[in-house]
Design an enzyme around this catalytic site. Sequence first.
Site, PDB file in Angstrom:
ATOM      1  N   ASN A  28       0.597   0.797  17.159  1.00  0.00           N
ATOM      2  CA  ASN A  28       1.140   2.249  16.594  1.00  0.00           C
ATOM      3  C   ASN A  28      -0.368   2.822  16.106  1.00  0.00           C
ATOM      4  O   ASN A  28      -0.469   4.216  16.376  1.00  0.00           O
ATOM      5  CB  ASN A  28       1.946   2.271  15.364  1.00  0.00           C
ATOM      6  CG  ASN A  28       1.763   1.380  14.321  1.00  0.00           C
ATOM      7  OD1 ASN A  28       0.740   0.741  14.382  1.00  0.00           O
ATOM      8  ND2 ASN A  28       2.428   1.370  13.204  1.00  0.00           N
ATOM      9  N   THR A  48       2.943  -5.970   2.692  1.00  0.00           N
ATOM     10  CA  THR A  48       3.420  -4.913   3.614  1.00  0.00           C
ATOM     11  C   THR A  48       2.231  -3.960   3.620  1.00  0.00           C
ATOM     12  O   THR A  48       2.449  -2.764   3.965  1.00  0.00           O
ATOM     13  CB  THR A  48       4.733  -4.136   2.967  1.00  0.00           C
ATOM     14  OG1 THR A  48       4.273  -3.691   1.487  1.00  0.00           O
ATOM     15  CG2 THR A  48       5.689  -5.046   2.889  1.00  0.00           C
ATOM     16  N   HIS A 107       9.884   0.121   8.120  1.00  0.00           N
ATOM     17  CA  HIS A 107       8.815  -1.014   8.571  1.00  0.00           C
ATOM     18  C   HIS A 107       9.014  -1.937   7.479  1.00  0.00           C
ATOM     19  O   HIS A 107       9.566  -3.160   7.530  1.00  0.00           O
ATOM     20  CB  HIS A 107       7.411  -0.625   8.973  1.00  0.00           C
ATOM     21  CG  HIS A 107       7.398   0.166  10.126  1.00  0.00           C
ATOM     22  ND1 HIS A 107       7.489   0.006  11.273  1.00  0.00           N
ATOM     23  CD2 HIS A 107       6.953   1.517   9.913  1.00  0.00           C
ATOM     24  CE1 HIS A 107       7.219   1.132  12.169  1.00  0.00           C
ATOM     25  NE2 HIS A 107       7.041   1.848  11.189  1.00  0.00           N
ATOM     26  N   ASP A 108       8.586  -1.747   6.221  1.00  0.00           N
ATOM     27  CA  ASP A 108       8.239  -2.534   5.078  1.00  0.00           C
ATOM     28  C   ASP A 108       9.440  -3.001   4.390  1.00  0.00           C
ATOM     29  O   ASP A 108       9.701  -4.160   4.032  1.00  0.00           O
ATOM     30  CB  ASP A 108       7.262  -1.788   3.932  1.00  0.00           C
ATOM     31  CG  ASP A 108       6.074  -1.791   4.645  1.00  0.00           C
ATOM     32  OD1 ASP A 108       5.389  -0.747   4.032  1.00  0.00           O
ATOM     33  OD2 ASP A 108       5.652  -2.315   5.443  1.00  0.00           O
ATOM     34  N   ASP A 113       1.076  -1.110  -0.194  1.00  0.00           N
ATOM     35  CA  ASP A 113      -0.198  -0.072   0.010  1.00  0.00           C
ATOM     36  C   ASP A 113       0.934   1.131   0.055  1.00  0.00           C
ATOM     37  O   ASP A 113       0.772   2.065   0.945  1.00  0.00           O
ATOM     38  CB  ASP A 113      -1.134   0.087   1.242  1.00  0.00           C
ATOM     39  CG  ASP A 113      -0.216   0.035   2.691  1.00  0.00           C
ATOM     40  OD1 ASP A 113      -0.949   0.450   3.809  1.00  0.00           O
ATOM     41  OD2 ASP A 113       1.084  -0.526   2.703  1.00  0.00           O
ATOM     42  N   ASN A 169      -2.666   2.589   3.526  1.00  0.00           N
ATOM     43  CA  ASN A 169      -2.087   3.972   3.872  1.00  0.00           C
ATOM     44  C   ASN A 169      -2.951   5.103   3.523  1.00  0.00           C
ATOM     45  O   ASN A 169      -3.254   6.112   3.983  1.00  0.00           O
ATOM     46  CB  ASN A 169      -0.708   4.201   3.321  1.00  0.00           C
ATOM     47  CG  ASN A 169       0.258   3.253   4.311  1.00  0.00           C
ATOM     48  OD1 ASN A 169       0.419   3.391   5.390  1.00  0.00           O
ATOM     49  ND2 ASN A 169       1.308   2.750   3.635  1.00  0.00           N
ATOM     50  N   GLU A 218      -1.181  -2.598  15.555  1.00  0.00           N
ATOM     51  CA  GLU A 218      -0.250  -1.966  14.560  1.00  0.00           C
ATOM     52  C   GLU A 218      -1.136  -1.714  13.120  1.00  0.00           C
ATOM     53  O   GLU A 218      -2.274  -2.605  12.999  1.00  0.00           O
ATOM     54  CB  GLU A 218       0.920  -3.270  14.129  1.00  0.00           C
ATOM     55  CG  GLU A 218       1.640  -2.649  12.834  1.00  0.00           C
ATOM     56  CD  GLU A 218       1.089  -3.065  11.601  1.00  0.00           C
ATOM     57  OE1 GLU A 218       0.460  -4.011  11.527  1.00  0.00           O
ATOM     58  OE2 GLU A 218       1.315  -2.295  10.864  1.00  0.00           O
ATOM     59  N   PHE A 219      -0.890  -0.882  12.600  1.00  0.00           N
ATOM     60  CA  PHE A 219      -1.756  -0.383  11.372  1.00  0.00           C
ATOM     61  C   PHE A 219      -2.344  -1.387  10.566  1.00  0.00           C
ATOM     62  O   PHE A 219      -3.381  -1.462  10.061  1.00  0.00           O
ATOM     63  CB  PHE A 219      -1.284   0.670  10.462  1.00  0.00           C
ATOM     64  CG  PHE A 219      -2.132   1.259   9.538  1.00  0.00           C
ATOM     65  CD1 PHE A 219      -1.841   0.815   8.343  1.00  0.00           C
ATOM     66  CD2 PHE A 219      -3.085   2.038   9.881  1.00  0.00           C
ATOM     67  CE1 PHE A 219      -2.683   1.517   7.209  1.00  0.00           C
ATOM     68  CE2 PHE A 219      -3.875   2.507   8.839  1.00  0.00           C
ATOM     69  CZ  PHE A 219      -3.572   2.073   7.690  1.00  0.00           C
ATOM     70  N   ASN A 220      -1.272  -2.051   9.791  1.00  0.00           N
ATOM     71  CA  ASN A 220      -1.630  -3.119   8.879  1.00  0.00           C
ATOM     72  C   ASN A 220      -2.702  -4.030   9.454  1.00  0.00           C
ATOM     73  O   ASN A 220      -3.559  -4.656   8.662  1.00  0.00           O
ATOM     74  CB  ASN A 220      -0.596  -3.752   8.283  1.00  0.00           C
ATOM     75  CG  ASN A 220       0.220  -2.973   7.546  1.00  0.00           C
ATOM     76  OD1 ASN A 220      -0.090  -2.223   6.844  1.00  0.00           O
ATOM     77  ND2 ASN A 220       1.860  -3.504   7.312  1.00  0.00           N
ATOM     78  N   ASP A 223       7.287   3.686   3.282  1.00  0.00           N
ATOM     79  CA  ASP A 223       8.090   2.811   3.471  1.00  0.00           C
ATOM     80  C   ASP A 223       7.898   1.521   2.396  1.00  0.00           C
ATOM     81  O   ASP A 223       8.923   0.730   2.330  1.00  0.00           O
ATOM     82  CB  ASP A 223       8.092   2.091   4.922  1.00  0.00           C
ATOM     83  CG  ASP A 223       6.729   1.544   5.483  1.00  0.00           C
ATOM     84  OD1 ASP A 223       5.590   2.470   5.097  1.00  0.00           O
ATOM     85  OD2 ASP A 223       6.698   0.895   6.293  1.00  0.00           O
ATOM     86  N   ASP A 224       6.894   1.254   1.964  1.00  0.00           N
ATOM     87  CA  ASP A 224       6.431   0.516   0.803  1.00  0.00           C
ATOM     88  C   ASP A 224       7.420   0.676  -0.148  1.00  0.00           C
ATOM     89  O   ASP A 224       7.902  -0.015  -0.992  1.00  0.00           O
ATOM     90  CB  ASP A 224       4.899   0.516   0.222  1.00  0.00           C
ATOM     91  CG  ASP A 224       4.114   0.113   1.643  1.00  0.00           C
ATOM     92  OD1 ASP A 224       3.914   1.170   2.510  1.00  0.00           O
ATOM     93  OD2 ASP A 224       3.588  -0.898   1.627  1.00  0.00           O
TER      94      ASP A 224
END
Length: 337
Positions: free
Chosen positions: A169, A135, A248-249, A21, A50, A175-177, A25-26
């Site tokens: 987060n 991710t 992150h990703d 997405d 995102n 966590e968001f995902n 960081d993706d």
Amino acid sequence: MPPLHSSTQHQPPLRLLLDCDPGLDDALALLLAHADPALQLVAVTTVGGNVSLENTTRNALQLRQYLGFERVPVAAGAPAPLARPARSAAHVHGEEGLGDVRLPVAGAAASTAHAVDTIVDTLRDSPGDVHLVATGPLTNIALALRREPRIVEWAASFVIMGGSYTRGNATPAAEFNIYADPEAAAEVFAANWNVVMIGLDATLQAIATPTIVDRMRALGSLGTEFAVPLSTFWTDPNDADWPGQAVHDVCAVAYVARPDLFVSRPALVRVETEGEYTSGMTVVDFNAADPDAADPNATVVTTVDVDAFWDYVLGVWALVAPEIDDRAAHAGERTRG
Ligand code: RIB
Ligand code: CA
């Protein structure tokens, strides 16, 4: 610097499909997947996360053109979670999704195939040969499992950036995902495969500190116009209390090529979907590895060899920096909005 791929020299590249997405960081994860000669990006699928699916897909197409992996198909997937309204992380990634980086308009469109079909067909056509990496929210992955449960047998491995066994987060618990689509994540972790879970506990060790950002600047315009702005969009370099942004990703893609950079433990992971305060929490039971416990369904990464991680990532990015700089210069492309 140690050889980049001492363990994989003269071996065929590891093939991977990245469901993402983009996303600050993706975008950096796509750069790594494209740049590492030990990896072969075979398809990119996009999901709403995102930012909107329209924006994540536009970003993926522009990243494909700017980074130079034009022959890799980009297929759009689910615009919204399985069973709840779409979330957004535009406050983190910017409304467009790539911070203040503005890439040239993509000349090629997305595939006419849906992401779910692309995931299933790619894995079916090369059983045991393609690593599936996610991710973003796991909506496309859950839909692919519903369509064809045998992808658990066909994927060479399944690696996600997502979850946490400590703090969240998006919320204190999630966590968001995972938070964005808990129902999808619950189905994904309940499927009959091993999920390599690279959660915040690990990815918050992979910080683009000021020292790392300075090393990015040495990559030419790929650094100064792309990696640095993506890695510093919402950090204040003058804020001594904030060490920098986590990439992150990038950790998820790095794990495929260099699992030696990470320490992990088996665990039984279940996803909370009902909690008023804990929806989207990954409940991680490391005791599941005990002989008399339920079988573990996940490999949970706990530690990153941070120095070796950054030596690897920056060393691989440096491999493609000249060609990307040249292409951008010849096209007169600017990337900063
Ligand atoms: O929590 C971090 C994750 O959420 C990353 O994948 C980032 O891109 C966002 O999607
Ligand atoms: Ca992401």
